[in-house]
Design an enzyme around this catalytic site. Sequence first.
Site, short mmCIF file in Angstrom:
data_model
loop_
_atom_site.label_atom_id
_atom_site.label_comp_id
_atom_site.label_asym_id
_atom_site.label_seq_id
_atom_site.Cartn_x
_atom_site.Cartn_y
_atom_site.Cartn_z
N GLY A 207 46.61 82.53 70.90
CA GLY A 207 45.46 83.40 70.77
C GLY A 207 44.25 82.97 71.56
N THR B 54 43.83 74.85 66.92
CA THR B 54 44.09 73.42 66.70
C THR B 54 43.79 73.01 65.27
OG1 THR B 54 43.57 72.95 69.02
CG2 THR B 54 43.53 71.10 67.49
N ASP C 115 47.38 72.57 75.73
CA ASP C 115 46.32 71.92 76.51
C ASP C 115 46.81 70.67 77.21
OD1 ASP C 115 44.54 73.86 75.83
OD2 ASP C 115 43.33 72.63 74.50
N ASP D 19 42.41 79.81 83.11
CA ASP D 19 42.96 80.64 82.05
C ASP D 19 44.10 81.53 82.53
OD1 ASP D 19 40.74 80.87 79.41
OD2 ASP D 19 40.27 79.70 81.17
N ARG E 164 30.94 80.84 69.98
CA ARG E 164 31.67 79.59 69.71
C ARG E 164 31.86 78.79 70.98
NH1 ARG E 164 36.59 80.94 65.43
NH2 ARG E 164 35.36 82.12 63.91
N VAL F 181 31.52 71.61 74.47
CA VAL F 181 31.29 70.92 75.74
C VAL F 181 32.64 70.69 76.39
CG1 VAL F 181 30.37 68.86 76.86
CG2 VAL F 181 29.22 69.80 74.83
N GLN G 81 34.99 69.44 79.95
CA GLN G 81 34.97 68.55 81.10
C GLN G 81 36.17 68.89 81.99
OE1 GLN G 81 32.58 66.38 81.82
NE2 GLN G 81 33.60 66.09 83.79
N LYS H 297 37.93 85.25 59.88
CA LYS H 297 38.16 84.90 58.47
C LYS H 297 38.03 83.40 58.30
CE LYS H 297 41.12 88.78 57.19
NZ LYS H 297 42.45 89.19 56.65
#
Length: 296
Positions: A97, A104, A123, A143, A223, A228, A230, A267
């Site tokens: 999603g 996570t 990731d 992405d 969000r 942050v 990198q 939610k």
Amino acid sequence: MGARGGGGALEAVGLAPKGRRRRRGLGSAGEHRRAPAGGRRVPSRARDRSFAPRGGRPTPPHLDVRASDSSVTGRTSEKEELRRKQTMKVLVIGLGGVTNGGKTTLAEKLKKMLPNCDIISQDDFFKPESEVETDERGFKLYDVLDALYMDEMVKTICNWMKSPASSGVVTEEPQNTCDNLKNTEDVYILIVEGFLLYNYEPLNELWNRRYFLTLPYKECKRRRSTRVYQPADTPGYFDGHVWPMYLKYKNELEENASNVVYLDGTKSQEELLSCVYSDIIQELKKLREGNQQVTA
């Protein structure tokens, strides 16, 4: 989406290329997020080695008590191993999603509640920054599927499925021990979490259950702005690349895929956890019933 350029899950199976950069969101500025569990290999213990007596002639096998005991033990362990492999079941759960949707966090909470559960994070399969394409606006195209080592990801999951018991799964007692989790000692669960899980056909052959977290534009952007990265997001990166790619792949999923459970990421984590956990329990019941038929 969190890290870019990690290698934890790959390192666990000896596949990690050298020189990758990690690009994981660190929470609010200055606050480091713990890297996702999963893919960690527990060092194997040294095997017991039999040894011959020093000097003299070897004792005939039919008179050697140790040899007899070892033979019986070996045959017994082989039968137990064969029975275990025959009854062993694996459950592969996809948790995909939108970026910053809570994938996570949800995966880690499920791991604590489910037996024999491990996590692989998409990731960990990002290519190094030097291998990620840049468009005419100067945006790094993270992405998209081409920014990931997808073949290696499939290979890692398949290797886990072949031998989950030796993959480093921590078989600690789940937090919620109940009747639903009884007789599941031969069931191994793998949660794969990531932002582009269902748009790569070889992966779609592996799922038992698929979940997809969604967020509205404003909440997702809010969000994302608190995290942050990198390397850091450049100005306009969310509107110019992240959100358009999310919509593109989500539309493809809705047109081509079935049996995907969509979850509202606005939610509470408690609601999401309860929903997914209850659904997985139903899958475990089916596997448990299958095990009972095999062993009957």
